[in-house]
Design a protein around this motif. Structure first.
Motif, short mmCIF file in Angstrom:
data_model
loop_
_atom_site.label_atom_id
_atom_site.label_comp_id
_atom_site.label_asym_id
_atom_site.label_seq_id
_atom_site.Cartn_x
_atom_site.Cartn_y
_atom_site.Cartn_z
N LEU A 83 0.82 -1.22 0.00
CA LEU A 83 0.00 0.00 0.00
C LEU A 83 0.85 1.26 0.00
CD1 LEU A 83 -2.82 -0.99 2.53
CD2 LEU A 83 -2.94 -0.94 0.03
N GLU A 84 2.05 1.19 0.57
CA GLU A 84 2.90 2.38 0.64
C GLU A 84 3.37 2.84 -0.73
OE1 GLU A 84 7.04 1.36 2.16
OE2 GLU A 84 5.90 -0.44 2.72
N PHE A 85 3.27 1.96 -1.75
CA PHE A 85 3.68 2.32 -3.10
C PHE A 85 2.48 2.56 -4.02
CE2 PHE A 85 7.25 -0.60 -1.72
CZ PHE A 85 8.12 0.43 -1.41
N ALA A 86 1.29 2.72 -3.43
CA ALA A 86 0.07 2.88 -4.24
C ALA A 86 0.10 4.16 -5.07
CB ALA A 86 -1.16 2.89 -3.34
N GLY A 87 0.83 5.18 -4.63
CA GLY A 87 0.89 6.44 -5.35
C GLY A 87 2.04 6.54 -6.33
N LEU A 88 2.73 5.42 -6.57
CA LEU A 88 3.89 5.41 -7.46
C LEU A 88 3.59 4.61 -8.72
CD1 LEU A 88 6.71 4.80 -4.81
CD2 LEU A 88 5.79 6.98 -5.62
N LEU A 89 4.26 4.98 -9.81
CA LEU A 89 4.14 4.24 -11.07
C LEU A 89 5.13 3.09 -11.01
CD1 LEU A 89 3.82 5.87 -14.58
CD2 LEU A 89 4.86 3.65 -14.23
N ILE A 90 4.61 1.89 -10.82
CA ILE A 90 5.47 0.71 -10.65
C ILE A 90 5.93 0.24 -12.03
CG2 ILE A 90 5.55 -1.66 -9.80
CD1 ILE A 90 3.30 -0.80 -7.82
N PRO A 91 7.23 0.09 -12.24
CA PRO A 91 7.74 -0.34 -13.55
C PRO A 91 7.11 -1.66 -13.98
CG PRO A 91 9.55 0.37 -12.14
CD PRO A 91 8.32 0.32 -11.28
N PRO A 92 6.79 -1.82 -15.28
CA PRO A 92 6.17 -3.07 -15.74
C PRO A 92 7.09 -4.26 -15.55
CG PRO A 92 6.80 -1.68 -17.59
CD PRO A 92 6.98 -0.85 -16.37
N CYS A 93 6.48 -5.40 -15.26
CA CYS A 93 7.24 -6.63 -15.05
C CYS A 93 7.90 -7.06 -16.37
CB CYS A 93 6.31 -7.73 -14.54
SG CYS A 93 7.15 -9.26 -14.10
N PRO A 94 9.16 -7.48 -16.35
CA PRO A 94 9.81 -7.92 -17.60
C PRO A 94 9.14 -9.16 -18.15
CG PRO A 94 11.19 -8.42 -15.69
CD PRO A 94 10.07 -7.56 -15.19
N PRO A 95 9.03 -9.29 -19.47
CA PRO A 95 8.37 -10.45 -20.07
C PRO A 95 9.19 -11.73 -19.88
CG PRO A 95 9.37 -9.09 -21.77
CD PRO A 95 9.51 -8.33 -20.49
N LYS A 96 8.50 -12.85 -19.89
CA LYS A 96 9.16 -14.15 -19.72
C LYS A 96 10.04 -14.45 -20.93
CE LYS A 96 8.17 -19.01 -18.76
NZ LYS A 96 7.11 -20.03 -18.56
N PRO A 97 11.26 -14.94 -20.72
CA PRO A 97 12.13 -15.28 -21.85
C PRO A 97 11.46 -16.29 -22.78
CG PRO A 97 13.37 -15.31 -19.80
CD PRO A 97 11.93 -15.14 -19.42
N ASP A 98 11.54 -16.03 -24.07
CA ASP A 98 10.89 -16.89 -25.06
C ASP A 98 11.88 -17.22 -26.17
OD1 ASP A 98 9.18 -18.25 -26.69
OD2 ASP A 98 8.04 -16.51 -27.36
N PHE A 99 12.27 -18.50 -26.21
CA PHE A 99 13.18 -18.97 -27.26
C PHE A 99 12.51 -20.04 -28.11
CE2 PHE A 99 15.90 -17.92 -23.53
CZ PHE A 99 16.50 -16.78 -24.06
N SER A 100 11.18 -19.98 -28.21
CA SER A 100 10.43 -21.03 -28.89
C SER A 100 10.79 -21.13 -30.37
CB SER A 100 8.92 -20.79 -28.73
OG SER A 100 8.56 -19.50 -29.22
#
Length: 403
Positions: A83-100
């Motif tokens: 909750l303490e970070f509710a007012g912050l823009l949280i960086p997007p989660c990095p995508p899962k590595p894909d070597f398909s």
């Protein structure tokens, strides 16, 4: 242990991949981030048993730890849940590595290597190498950007969990989400599409009303731009395949002529030029995907994070309204006045704090976005010019042979 280890015939070493990956990673970081105060980087990365291990190096303290993608997801979820970070823009989660794609082509190479000509085998090996390197570079870059965004932020960087992630030298025993929790998250994300509070909330602050309107339009525009950029990259790859086929056929027809026959030599020269153009177009397609499509994809995710920030602020304001109504009702009935007063004060304090920090976060998001796109597009244009000059040189040599 490496993805390539079981295919030694490809003649690709990890040190070569890592060196190219690090150089490309820094280029990608410079596009996305415009902050020189960075003290963390991914110094190494290994792909073993379908899992990528990232070796995170904290420069100032000279500490290096090994982390997997699941641990990056756990760190992102930690910031989202606090909750303490509710007012912050949280960086997007990095995508899962894909070597398909590389896996599929390697399987094809292993199954049909005896049926392929040496030229086809060499071409397929080069395709697999370039595709793997591009995917490897992208996954390293996106994970490094995520960490740099956190350590550059004055509030995120002081979080205890982040310090543990960067400095604890053993494997983290982080609790990953169960299937049930993942299903609930999926339902919540889908429910956001039907939540009318974002669009219907009556905003009294002009700044946030403008931001809400802008982000709504921006998400539609950047999604369309990303789709068109991906299509453009795909067409360029198709063009490179056409160059290869035409060059191969011309090489076949050129060899039908007697040795040193002028027509045969010219046809072979044109076929060779088309093969060189194939390589040039393929390199440009990889750069286009890395420096343009991925840039659009990243800032689409970042815009969704900005939208989530606005939604959290709206929820806090709605909670404040409910607390004020509950306090007014309590004062009328003279019941639970003290509790309702405390709840109203807490809700007001929380909504005010989120509004204050969200304003600064959205302004920073705008500056970061504009600088990143300006730098990314300039770099991509410079690379296009460089590749065009290479093609001009190739065809100039063909024309000179006619004199």
């Amino acid at each position: 242990y490496l993805f390539w280890k079981s295919y030694q015939s490809l003649d690709i070493t990890h040190s070569t991949m890592l060196e190219e990956s690090q150089n490309e990673t820094q280029a990608s970081i410079s596009i996305i981030e415009n902050n020189d105060d960075l003290n963390v980087k991914i110094a190494d990365a290994l792909n073993e048993h379908n899992k990528v291990k990232f070796y995170v190096h904290t420069i100032k303290k000279d500490i290096q730890v090994a982390r997997e993608h699941a641990e990056f997801v756990w760190l992102h979820d930690h910031f989202v849940s606090k909750l303490e970070f509710a007012g912050l823009l949280i960086p997007p989660c990095p995508p899962k590595p894909d070597f398909s794609q590389s896996h599929q082509k390697l399987a094809k190479l292993q199954a049909h290597d005896s049926e392929l000509t040496p030229e086809e085998l060499e071409r397929l090996k080069q395709e697999i190498q370039s595709e793997y390197l591009a995917a490897f570079q992208k996954t390293v870059a996106m994970h490094e950007v995520f960490l740099k965004r956190l350590v550059c932020h004055p509030k995120f960087r002081n979080d205890h969990t982040l310090q543990v992630f960067l400095e604890y030298e053993h494997e983290l025993e982080c609790k990953l989400k169960s299937t049930r929790e993942k299903a609930l998250d999926f339902i919540r994300n889908k429910a956001k599409n039907f939540d009318s509070s974002f669009s219907s909330f009556k905003e009294s602050d002009e700044f946030f009303d403008d931001q809400r309107s802008f982000i709504t339009r921006y998400l539609l525009a950047i999604k369309d731009a990303q789709s068109k950029s991906a299509q453009k990259t795909g067409k360029r790859l198709q063009l490179s395949v056409s160059y290869n086929r035409a060059g191969t056929q011309l090489g076949y027809y050129g060899n039908l002529y007697p040795t040193e026959h002028p027509a045969g030599e010219f046809i072979l020269l044109v076929g060779s030029a088309l093969k060189k153009c194939e390589t040039i177009e393929k390199r440009l397609a990889i750069k286009e995907d890395l420096k343009l499509t991925d840039l659009l994809r990243y800032y689409e995710a970042d815009a969704h994070a900005a939208k989530d920030l606005l939604i959290r602020r709206i929820k806090a304001l709605q909670e404040r309204e409910r607390a004020d109504k509950a306090l007014a009702k309590a004062q009328q009935t003279q019941k639970k006045v003290s509790e309702c007063t405390s709840a109203a004060e807490a809700a007001e304090e929380r909504s005010t704090a989120i509004t204050h920090s969200a304003r600064g976060e959205l302004i920073a998001f705008q500056r970061r976005r504009v600088a990143a796109f300006r730098k990314g597009i300039v770099q991509y244009t410079q690379y296009q010019i460089r590749q065009a000059r290479e093609q001009q040189h190739v065809w100039q040599q063909v024309l000179d042979s006619l004199k």
